[in-house]
Scaffold this motif. Structure first.
Motif, mmCIF file in Angstrom:
data_model
loop_
_atom_site.group_PDB
_atom_site.id
_atom_site.type_symbol
_atom_site.label_atom_id
_atom_site.label_comp_id
_atom_site.label_asym_id
_atom_site.label_seq_id
_atom_site.Cartn_x
_atom_site.Cartn_y
_atom_site.Cartn_z
ATOM 1 N N UNK A 16 -18.518 -28.812 -45.125
ATOM 2 C CA UNK A 16 -18.959 -30.014 -45.894
ATOM 3 C C UNK A 16 -19.962 -29.539 -47.084
ATOM 4 N N UNK A 17 -21.067 -29.015 -46.425
ATOM 5 C CA UNK A 17 -22.436 -28.808 -47.151
ATOM 6 C C UNK A 17 -21.964 -27.640 -48.362
ATOM 7 N N UNK A 18 -21.025 -26.578 -47.782
ATOM 8 C CA UNK A 18 -20.818 -25.637 -48.746
ATOM 9 C C UNK A 18 -19.886 -26.243 -49.841
ATOM 10 N N UNK B 149 -29.666 -31.082 -41.320
ATOM 11 C CA UNK B 149 -30.675 -30.635 -42.362
ATOM 12 C C UNK B 149 -30.636 -29.128 -42.685
ATOM 13 N N UNK B 150 -30.493 -28.329 -41.494
ATOM 14 C CA UNK B 150 -30.493 -27.005 -41.545
ATOM 15 C C UNK B 150 -29.395 -26.536 -42.608
ATOM 16 N N UNK B 151 -28.133 -27.025 -42.580
ATOM 17 C CA UNK B 151 -26.914 -26.817 -43.462
ATOM 18 C C UNK B 151 -27.468 -27.402 -44.949
ATOM 19 N N UNK B 152 -27.986 -28.602 -45.012
ATOM 20 C CA UNK B 152 -28.196 -29.111 -46.302
ATOM 21 C C UNK B 152 -29.356 -28.401 -47.068
ATOM 22 N N UNK B 153 -30.145 -27.731 -46.353
ATOM 23 C CA UNK B 153 -31.330 -26.629 -46.856
ATOM 24 C C UNK B 153 -30.527 -25.382 -47.424
ATOM 25 N N UNK B 154 -29.686 -24.927 -46.302
ATOM 26 C CA UNK B 154 -28.929 -23.732 -46.908
ATOM 27 C C UNK B 154 -28.131 -23.723 -48.077
ATOM 28 N N UNK C 281 -30.852 -34.136 -48.330
ATOM 29 C CA UNK C 281 -30.422 -35.121 -47.407
ATOM 30 C C UNK C 281 -31.387 -36.371 -47.576
ATOM 31 N N UNK C 282 -31.006 -37.313 -48.118
ATOM 32 C CA UNK C 282 -31.979 -38.509 -48.816
ATOM 33 C C UNK C 282 -32.127 -39.469 -47.406
ATOM 34 N N UNK C 283 -33.412 -39.618 -47.245
ATOM 35 C CA UNK C 283 -33.856 -40.376 -46.162
ATOM 36 C C UNK C 283 -33.909 -41.935 -46.559
ATOM 37 N N UNK C 284 -33.739 -42.896 -45.482
ATOM 38 C CA UNK C 284 -33.899 -44.055 -45.642
ATOM 39 C C UNK C 284 -35.084 -44.843 -45.013
ATOM 40 N N UNK C 285 -35.690 -45.735 -45.711
ATOM 41 C CA UNK C 285 -36.905 -46.379 -44.902
ATOM 42 C C UNK C 285 -36.636 -48.052 -45.295
#
Length: 266
Positions: free
Chosen positions: A113-115, A139-144, A149-153
């Motif tokens: 997916x992230x690729x 996260x590790x794949x998103x960073x690679x 990866x957008x965080x919600x608050x």
């Protein structure tokens, strides 16, 4: 740099706020999705979210739920959306994000997916059913693959607000109120209190979404944040006008952009 970071830097230099818009991929069809993304781009959208249809979109109200169902009924799949973004990248350099649920990523294969996000030109993902504490799942794949990866608050995040704000990338997605997406006539959230907590720790831009559906609400909300997110109001126009939605969507996004631009930070 990621296109999201570059766009917020550009807007900051110009003393402007970001208009972030959303549509569901495949509603009413993928050709129209492509046209509507480019229409929103021309109308002034700074960042565009594309919703990936899902059978159980728990964060969505009825408007986006029905758009998701219509898209699934049309046979829309993730591979089609990656191809769509590749075509879009021939005509726009605006940041593009996917909003989707965690099972869609897992079912497709997280690294694959992230690729493909990286390959097709997707700059970020928003995963509303993934708690911040479980972000290591992706996260590790998103960073690679250099995908934010957008965080919600949310106002109910309480003591977690500062932790989330400190450890997020791209921009912080600030949920305007409890509940699901959808247009709202008014908000009960104490935004002064909510954004005071966010400002204590956020080192990245923050944008507010969920329920913002008119230029008037854009004017009311923009003083609190670096960007405003509009989704259901646009999806409603697509539902109403279908293949003739380009002009109504252009006019609406243009009016929201004008409402956003008349605010000047002193």
């Amino acid at each position: 740099m990621n296109r999201i970071d570059m766009k917020f830097e550009e807007l900051k230099k110009e003393n402007k706020k970001a208009l972030i818009t959303f549509i569901t991929a495949g509603d009413p069809n993928l050709d129209m999705t492509e046209n509507l993304v480019l229409t929103m781009d021309k109308a002034g959208a700074d960042i565009i979210e594309i919703g990936v249809p899902f059978s159980d979109p728990i964060a969505e109200g009825p408007v986006i739920q029905m758009a998701s169902k219509r898209s699934l009924d049309n046979g829309t799949k993730l591979v089609h959306i990656f191809d769509l973004v590749k075509r879009l990248r021939e005509n726009t350099e605006k940041p593009i994000l996917l909003m989707l649920y965690l099972n869609s990523i897992f079912g497709f294969g997280t690294e694959k997916f992230f690729s493909l996000c990286n390959e097709s030109g997707i700059d970020g993902v928003i995963v509303p059913d993934m708690p911040f504490e479980e972000k290591d799942e992706i996260q590790s794949y998103a960073d690679e693959y250099k995908v934010h990866s957008i965080s919600l608050v949310a106002p109910t995040s309480g003591d977690r607000i500062q932790k989330i704000a400190k450890n997020s990338k791209g921009f912080l997605y600030c949920v305007s109120s409890t509940g699901v997406t959808g247009t709202r006539n008014e908000f009960s959230t104490d935004f002064d209190k909510f954004f005071t907590e966010i400002k204590k720790s956020a080192s990245i831009p923050y944008a507010v979404g969920f329920g913002i559906s008119s230029p008037k609400q854009v004017r009311e909300m923009k003083k609190y944040c670096d960007g405003v997110i509009i989704g259901s109001a646009i999806v409603k126009l697509v539902e109403k006008h279908k293949e003739k939605a380009e002009k109504p969507v252009f006019d609406f996004v243009k009016s929201a952009k004008m409402a956003l631009n008349d605010y000047i930070v002193l």
